[in-house]
Design an enzyme around this catalytic site. Structure first.
Site, PDB file in Angstrom:
ATOM      1  N   HIS A   1       0.867  -1.177   0.000  1.00  7.42           N
ATOM      2  CA  HIS A   1       0.000   0.000   0.000  1.00  7.42           C
ATOM      3  C   HIS A   1       0.912   1.239   0.000  1.00  7.42           C
ATOM      4  O   HIS A   1       2.022   1.184   0.512  1.00  7.42           O
ATOM      5  CB  HIS A   1      -0.832  -0.043   1.286  1.00  7.42           C
ATOM      6  CG  HIS A   1      -1.909   0.991   1.393  1.00  7.42           C
ATOM      7  ND1 HIS A   1      -1.657   2.288   1.765  1.00  7.42           N
ATOM      8  CD2 HIS A   1      -3.247   0.917   1.202  1.00  7.42           C
ATOM      9  CE1 HIS A   1      -2.790   2.962   1.793  1.00  7.42           C
ATOM     10  NE2 HIS A   1      -3.779   2.153   1.452  1.00  7.42           N
TER      11      HIS A   1
ATOM     12  N   ASP B   1       3.096  -4.580   8.169  1.00 12.25           N
ATOM     13  CA  ASP B   1       1.891  -3.764   8.022  1.00 12.25           C
ATOM     14  C   ASP B   1       0.695  -4.697   8.168  1.00 12.25           C
ATOM     15  O   ASP B   1       0.387  -5.470   7.262  1.00 12.25           O
ATOM     16  CB  ASP B   1       1.925  -3.091   6.637  1.00 12.25           C
ATOM     17  CG  ASP B   1       0.606  -2.412   6.275  1.00 12.25           C
ATOM     18  OD1 ASP B   1      -0.370  -2.525   7.052  1.00 12.25           O
ATOM     19  OD2 ASP B   1       0.556  -1.782   5.205  1.00 12.25           O
TER      20      ASP B   1
ATOM     21  N   GLN C   1      -4.439  -5.068   6.993  1.00 11.20           N
ATOM     22  CA  GLN C   1      -5.421  -5.976   6.394  1.00 11.20           C
ATOM     23  C   GLN C   1      -5.465  -7.334   7.080  1.00 11.20           C
ATOM     24  O   GLN C   1      -6.340  -8.147   6.770  1.00 11.20           O
ATOM     25  CB  GLN C   1      -5.129  -6.172   4.893  1.00 11.20           C
ATOM     26  CG  GLN C   1      -5.225  -4.899   4.070  1.00 11.20           C
ATOM     27  CD  GLN C   1      -6.635  -4.316   4.025  1.00 11.20           C
ATOM     28  OE1 GLN C   1      -7.622  -5.006   4.272  1.00 11.20           O
ATOM     29  NE2 GLN C   1      -6.731  -3.033   3.717  1.00 11.20           N
TER      30      GLN C   1
ATOM     31  N   LYS D   1     -10.326  -0.417  10.570  1.00 10.14           N
ATOM     32  CA  LYS D   1     -10.455  -1.641   9.779  1.00 10.14           C
ATOM     33  C   LYS D   1     -10.739  -2.860  10.665  1.00 10.14           C
ATOM     34  O   LYS D   1     -11.125  -3.912  10.167  1.00 10.14           O
ATOM     35  CB  LYS D   1      -9.187  -1.884   8.957  1.00 10.14           C
ATOM     36  CG  LYS D   1      -8.978  -0.840   7.853  1.00 10.14           C
ATOM     37  CD  LYS D   1      -7.974  -1.315   6.844  1.00 10.14           C
ATOM     38  CE  LYS D   1      -7.249  -0.223   6.103  1.00 10.14           C
ATOM     39  NZ  LYS D   1      -8.069   0.603   5.236  1.00 10.14           N
TER      40      LYS D   1
ATOM     41  N   CYS E   1      -4.900   2.618  -3.617  1.00 15.46           N
ATOM     42  CA  CYS E   1      -3.680   3.168  -3.007  1.00 15.46           C
ATOM     43  C   CYS E   1      -2.530   2.183  -3.151  1.00 15.46           C
ATOM     44  O   CYS E   1      -1.688   2.063  -2.258  1.00 15.46           O
ATOM     45  CB  CYS E   1      -3.887   3.530  -1.538  1.00 15.46           C
ATOM     46  SG  CYS E   1      -5.100   4.829  -1.316  1.00 15.46           S
TER      47      CYS E   1
END
Lengths: 150, 420
Positions: free
Chosen positions: B136, B213, B216, B239, B377
């Site tokens: 991302h 990261d 997600q 999220k 993104c």
């Protein structure tokens, strides 16, 4: 609830699928680029002017159906128009897609009236107007790329 | 990974009452354009359960006060709720200590924090930062800024045709100069689940520090930091079914302690004079100014909610949606799926041949189906597959097979309208 076939009218679907003047016109002397950051619509618009009148117009690029049809119909609509007339047409077109056009303005728009359904989809106004913003840049001739994010 | 899978398999035997779960999310029960909402934009942001809304309301109606400074009753309650959220985040990640949990505005700020502090203090000209081709933008740009400031180089492990980074490629891009390796646990654009534990092992062997990261993955997989082995882990509140504007950076205590502060201000100091300022202990050193107190409390409520549901059970249910969706959508003529990784979540990045994603999303919206159209993104991965944009449907544990069917029917309508 907005009706989908108001947005995707036959004329728009036709021009989206088979864009007219999708070419670089011979002897083009004006050129401008436009970019819609939101969905990646991208256009290079070419014009050939004679004595301040648009004699030929064409475009290259890629984007959604509303954008492609708008660019295609623009290249048809501006041929034979003076710079002043072309800018005036943009004003009326913009009024149409933002839902501010009155009946008299609608009647002067010809085929472009097919974009009347766009006003019910505010996020799509940029798709419909990108080519026109680019036209304005091409006519003013300052050569700076146009973004819909201005 | 084997560990996670076996937990998921054991949990799968328990029934998942999706209707009961849906009843916890008031936003799901609405009509959009005359149709029951089908919310398939969870990778952008997730809907909020009542427990989160109640926690926010309780803070603002009852406990509203600043934290860490007020002697009065409301201040004590607010401080306790905020610090309880930190302990909840610690438990959610399986972190060793609460002080390793730093509240940030989100994943983006967490990554920027590490780049600006650890990165600036430890990178020199010629050093390397290793990323992958499916990151991302928020896990690309902070490192580019750091590279510009330090003279370090950004290297990229490339993605194969299935949407995976192969281990050989990852190892090829590692070098003795790699100081930081930063990669997504799950790709937001493709749904690829990366073997982050194996990558971390290789990166550590090369002498690099590893940031994962987790924006997600935290909403979709049980996270066990000890199994991942990484040094930093970042995720976003909104999220994981919590509020916007709050997120978590987890870092190993010894790394956080050695790092310079990020922003200066109140609460991050031990004492201030014009001659000399000393900094507060971690995590407060990194939480300058009045933080998003309500957001942290709401995030805590979201994580408690997830723990009650059980992340392993949720993941098992979503795996069923992922395989059902992949099969159902692949059967549609004229629809192509970008990303066919062997390990993936219920994220479908779709191309309808001859139709721009923006038009696809508009047609689906008139059917009450919310998807994302665009580059997500993640422009480099779009370029990799030669598409400017895709239509992305990203599912969560409150979605159903019936909603996948609605999506499939919506896509058939798209093809009818555009006659392709």
């Amino acid at each position: 609830m907005p009706e989908l076939d108001e947005l995707y009218q036959e004329l728009i679907l036709d021009h989206a699928k088979r864009p007219r003047n999708f070419r670089v016109p011979e002897g083009a002397d004006r050129r401008a680029e436009g970019f819609n950051r939101l969905c990646g619509d991208r256009i290079t618009l070419f014009l050939r002017l004679e004595d301040g009148v648009v004699r030929d117009a064409g475009f290259q690029g890629a984007g959604c159906a509303i954008f492609t049809a708008s660019a295609s119909l623009l290249t048809e609509a501006v041929k034979g128009k003076s710079e002043q007339q072309a800018e005036d047409l943009f004003r009326r077109f913009h009024a149409l897609v933002t839902g501010h056009a009155d009946q008299a303005q609608m009647e002067t728009l010809g085929k472009l009236a097919a974009f009347g359904g766009v006003s019910a989809y505010p996020v799509r106004v940029k798709c419909a107007s990108l080519a026109w913003h680019t036209l304005k840049a091409a006519l003013s001739g300052n050569g700076a790329p146009v973004s819909t994010e201005e | 990974m084997a560990n996670v899978v076996s937990i998921a398999a054991a949990a799968a035997s328990l029934p998942w009452d999706v209707e009961a779960v849906r009843a916890d999310f008031p936003a799901l029960a609405q009509l959009v354009n005359g149709h029951p909402l089908v919310y398939l934009d969870n990778a952008a942001t997730a809907q909020k359960p009542r427990a989160v809304l109640a926690a926010l309301e309780n803070y603002y109606q009852r406990d509203c006060a600043n934290i860490h400074r007020s002697v009065h009753q409301l201040g004590e309650r607010a401080t306790e709720a905020y610090e309880r959220a930190r302990r909840t985040a610690q438990a959610f990640l399986g972190a060793a200590e609460p002080r390793e949990i730093v509240f940030t505005r989100g994943t983006t700020e967490a990554i920027n924090l590490v780049a600006a502090t650890y990165g600036a203090a430890n990178l020199r000209a010629g050093d390397e930062i290793l990323l992958t081709g499916m990151e991302h933008h928020s896990n690309i740009v902070p490192w580019q800024l750091l590279a510009e400031r330090t003279g370090a180089r950004v290297k990229v492990a490339q993605v194969n045709d299935r949407g995976e980074v192969e281990m050989e490629e990852f190892e090829r891009q590692l070098s003795p100069r790699t100081r930081i390796a930063a990669f997504g646990h799950i790709s937001n654009a493709l749904g690829t689940v990366n073997p982050v534990a194996e990558w971390t092992e290789r990166a550590h062997a090369a002498g690099a520090v590893v940031l994962v990261d987790g924006a997600q993955s935290a909403p979709h997989l049980p996270i066990h930091l000890s199994a991942l082995g990484c040094d930093f882990f970042a995720f976003s509140g909104h999220k994981v079914f919590g509020p916007t504007g709050i997120g978590v950076l987890w870092g190993r205590a010894e790394l956080l302690e050695a790092m310079p502060p990020y922003q200066g201000g109140g609460d991050m100091i031990a004492s201030v004079s014009f001659e000399r300022t000393t900094y507060n202990r971690i995590p407060y050193k990194f939480e300058a100014g009045t933080p998003h107190i309500a957001g942290a409390i709401g995030l805590g409520a979201a994580l408690e909610y997830l723990q009650t549901l059980g992340m392993a059970r949720a993941a098992a249910y979503e795996q069923d949606l992922a395989s059902y969706g992949a099969e159902r959508l692949a059967a549609l003529p004229g629809v192509r799926m970008i990303g066919q990784a062997r390990e993936r979540t219920a994220v479908f990045s779709l191309v309808v041949e001859g139709v721009h994603p923006h038009d696809v999303a508009t047609v689906l919206d008139t059917e009450g189906i919310a998807v994302r159209a665009g580059h997500h993104c993640a422009q480099p991965i779009m370029d990799r597959f030669g598409v400017p944009a895709t239509t992305r449907a990203s599912l969560a544990f409150y979605n159903t097979r019936g909603e996948v069917d609605r999506l499939a029917e919506g896509l058939e309508k798209v093809r009818r309208i555009f006659q392709c």
